[in-house]
Motif scaffolding. Structure first.
Motif, PDB file in Angstrom:
ATOM      1  N   ASP A  94       0.806  -1.222   0.000  1.00 12.96           N
ATOM      2  CA  ASP A  94       0.000   0.000   0.000  1.00 12.96           C
ATOM      3  C   ASP A  94       0.840   1.275   0.000  1.00 12.96           C
ATOM      4  OD1 ASP A  94      -2.598  -1.285   0.206  1.00 12.96           O
ATOM      5  OD2 ASP A  94      -1.988  -1.856   2.235  1.00 12.96           O
ATOM      6  N   ILE A  95       2.144   1.148   0.104  1.00 14.05           N
ATOM      7  CA  ILE A  95       2.991   2.342   0.202  1.00 14.05           C
ATOM      8  C   ILE A  95       2.764   3.305  -0.974  1.00 14.05           C
ATOM      9  CG2 ILE A  95       5.384   3.170   0.234  1.00 14.05           C
ATOM     10  CD1 ILE A  95       6.100   0.657   1.812  1.00 14.05           C
ATOM     11  N   LYS A 145      -0.676   8.246  -0.730  1.00 15.27           N
ATOM     12  CA  LYS A 145      -1.001   9.635  -1.095  1.00 15.27           C
ATOM     13  C   LYS A 145      -2.450   9.792  -1.555  1.00 15.27           C
ATOM     14  CE  LYS A 145       0.849   9.159  -5.809  1.00 15.27           C
ATOM     15  NZ  LYS A 145       1.188   7.737  -5.692  1.00 15.27           N
ATOM     16  N   ASP A 146      -3.084   8.695  -1.947  1.00 15.58           N
ATOM     17  CA  ASP A 146      -4.468   8.757  -2.430  1.00 15.58           C
ATOM     18  C   ASP A 146      -5.473   8.210  -1.415  1.00 15.58           C
ATOM     19  OD1 ASP A 146      -3.589   9.738  -4.928  1.00 15.58           O
ATOM     20  OD2 ASP A 146      -3.110   7.688  -5.569  1.00 15.58           O
ATOM     21  N   MET A 147      -5.004   7.787  -0.245  1.00 10.21           N
ATOM     22  CA  MET A 147      -5.892   7.182   0.750  1.00 10.21           C
ATOM     23  C   MET A 147      -6.399   8.239   1.733  1.00 10.21           C
ATOM     24  SD  MET A 147      -3.756   3.651   1.530  1.00 10.21           S
ATOM     25  CE  MET A 147      -4.979   3.016   2.688  1.00 10.21           C
ATOM     26  N   LEU A 203      -2.662  -0.250  11.105  1.00  9.23           N
ATOM     27  CA  LEU A 203      -2.174  -1.531  11.594  1.00  9.23           C
ATOM     28  C   LEU A 203      -1.387  -2.186  10.474  1.00  9.23           C
ATOM     29  CD1 LEU A 203      -2.270  -3.850  13.809  1.00  9.23           C
ATOM     30  CD2 LEU A 203      -4.158  -4.792  12.434  1.00  9.23           C
ATOM     31  N   THR A 204      -0.158  -2.638  10.767  1.00 11.63           N
ATOM     32  CA  THR A 204       0.680  -3.210   9.706  1.00 11.63           C
ATOM     33  C   THR A 204       1.573  -4.320  10.233  1.00 11.63           C
ATOM     34  OG1 THR A 204       2.355  -2.707   8.014  1.00 11.63           O
ATOM     35  CG2 THR A 204       2.482  -1.478  10.085  1.00 11.63           C
ATOM     36  N   PRO A 205       1.844  -5.334   9.392  1.00 17.91           N
ATOM     37  CA  PRO A 205       2.815  -6.355   9.766  1.00 17.91           C
ATOM     38  C   PRO A 205       4.234  -5.961   9.368  1.00 17.91           C
ATOM     39  CG  PRO A 205       1.787  -6.973   7.711  1.00 17.91           C
ATOM     40  CD  PRO A 205       1.149  -5.670   8.129  1.00 17.91           C
ATOM     41  N   LEU A 222       8.061   2.751   7.274  1.00 20.42           N
ATOM     42  CA  LEU A 222       7.718   2.721   5.845  1.00 20.42           C
ATOM     43  C   LEU A 222       6.466   3.548   5.543  1.00 20.42           C
ATOM     44  CD1 LEU A 222       8.270  -1.097   5.101  1.00 20.42           C
ATOM     45  CD2 LEU A 222       9.782   0.799   4.468  1.00 20.42           C
ATOM     46  N   PHE A 223       5.641   3.805   6.571  1.00 21.24           N
ATOM     47  CA  PHE A 223       4.340   4.445   6.353  1.00 21.24           C
ATOM     48  C   PHE A 223       4.279   5.854   6.953  1.00 21.24           C
ATOM     49  CE2 PHE A 223       3.979  -0.130   6.698  1.00 21.24           C
ATOM     50  CZ  PHE A 223       3.370  -0.467   5.495  1.00 21.24           C
TER      51      PHE A 223
END
Length: 416
Positions: A176-177, A181-183, A191-193, A198-199
């Motif tokens: 999703d990186i 910019k569009d989210m 929440l991320t594994p 990176l986010f």
């Protein structure tokens, strides 16, 4: 088969001398063929002989008799049996690890032991960040506490801001990186594994914080582990106060399943942090040699990696190993079982990297007394569990020295 053919050959040879030779050969071959079934007194097994070492056998036995892995382990449990949130008092005096080990080294009768703060030689460093308290709650679809720093000191990632946040959890991973910019992430908790930094661009889109269940080690060995994020939390371009939490894999998967169900989880996070003046507690110890003017050998290990982590393996294990080495050598000298070494043996324990640098900035003359340095890092690691190995690297023949023979003899002896 060989014996049968030998017998037939002997019957057809009329020359008595050759016949006698063949009879002897028949016996020899028969004995060799049947050798495995002959009693052991005829073919005694070769007795095991341990590898030769540079040290004479009496000295080696004295060392093996005195040195104690149990004492080293006991010290490690006291130092880092569990991680704790450091008190304000530790920042005003000395950290727990330094005070304990310096006291033990003095009890062991080491010739010289010093504990001091050498942070003055690192003026570019101003302060230590410290997580004081943090909690993570789920508000919907049901209210319950998920984690808190008093139980999991690695929960609050270094660099987080103090504050309180509440928002719907959304799942993201490295795929999703490019889409960040569009989210629409305003008021959301990610929440991320994956690794949380990176986010960091999500904060420019209004995200409140990141909860990561990234784990670099084998999850099956310890499914409940909460990994310390030693890299820290990079917030990127944001003026808002944001946070980053680290949780264990199972909890992360449970929250992920809720996100992809009809029950969208709403989370609440709170954090308290503090900043303390920069300090570098450092232990310097020495077993003096007969000729202190000669360059000696130094052993190093780091006491801690930033104040918020106390690692049993990384690296309390290295420090307690040095303490046990120093105790053993000092004890055997006092007992007269070994002579005082010709060259001095030095021990240095401080914060990883910056502590060692600051110490030699303050005492450059110590560097002139050192022939070589052996760094003991993560020596408590179980090689089998971590699928690792012991590697001994040898220098090029053009750079060969006695150290190659010394380490080679040591390795052969230990692993024999």
């Amino acid at each position: 088969f060989i014996s049968r053919n030998t017998w037939k050959m002997a019957e057809f040879i009329e020359n008595k001398e050759i016949t006698m030779t063949m009879k002897i050969l028949k016996v020899v071959l028969t004995v060799l063929i049947l050798g495995l079934s002959i009693p052991g007194f005829i073919f005694p097994q070769q007795q095991y002989k341990p590898p030769q070492t540079i040290l004479p056998e009496p000295i080696l036995k004295s060392i093996l008799t005195e040195i104690s892995g149990q004492l080293a382990f006991d010290n490690e449990v006291i130092l880092a049996g569990y991680n704790h949130i450091r008190s304000e008092e530790e920042f005003k005096t000395f950290f727990y690890e330094g005070e304990y080990l310096a006291k033990k080294l003095k009890e062991y009768g080491i010739d010289e032991v010093r504990l001091e703060d050498v942070a003055e030689k690192m003026p570019e460093r101003k302060e230590w960040w410290m997580g004081v308290e943090a909690e993570l709650w789920m508000k919907e679809p049901e209210e319950k506490r998920l984690s808190r720093s008093i139980e999991h000191p690695a929960l609050l990632v270094r660099g987080s801001d103090p504050g309180e946040w509440e928002g719907e959890a959304v799942y993201v991973d490295r795929r999703d990186i490019p889409k960040l910019k569009d989210m629409d992430l305003k008021g959301k908790i990610l929440l991320t594994p994956d690794y949380p930094t990176l986010f960091r661009e999500a904060f420019a889109k209004g995200a409140l914080g990141i909860i990561s269940y990234y784990v670099s080690e084998n999850v099956q060995v310890d499914p409940g582990q909460v990994m310390f994020n030693m890299g820290g939390f990079k917030k990127g371009e944001t003026e808002s106060k944001v946070f980053c939490f680290q949780i264990w894999r199972e909890l992360g998967e449970q929250l992920k399943n809720l996100i992809f169900s009809e029950k969208k989880p709403v989370l609440r996070a709170s954090a308290k942090t503090a900043s303390y003046p920069y300090k570098l507690d450092t232990i310097f110890a020495c077993i003096k040699g007969k000729n202190p003017q000669e360059k000696g050998l130094m052993f190093t290990a780091h006491l801690f990696e930033r104040p918020f982590k106390q690692g049993a393996n990384d690296n309390a294990s290295g420090c307690v190993t040095l303490a046990e080495m120093a105790r053993t050598i000092s004890t055997l000298i006092r007992q007269g079982k070994i002579e005082r070494p010709e060259r001095s043996i030095y021990f240095l324990m401080s914060e990883e990297g910056s502590g060692t640098m600051a110490f030699f900035r303050k005492y450059p003359e110590v560097g002139d007394k050192i022939l070589g340095v052996i760094n003991m890092d993560m020596v408590g690691e179980d090689l089998d569990k971590n699928q690792a190995f012991f590697l001994l690297e040898k220098p090029f023949y053009s750079r060969a020295s006695f150290l190659e023979a010394l380490t080679g003899h040591f390795t052969d002896y230990v692993f024999a």
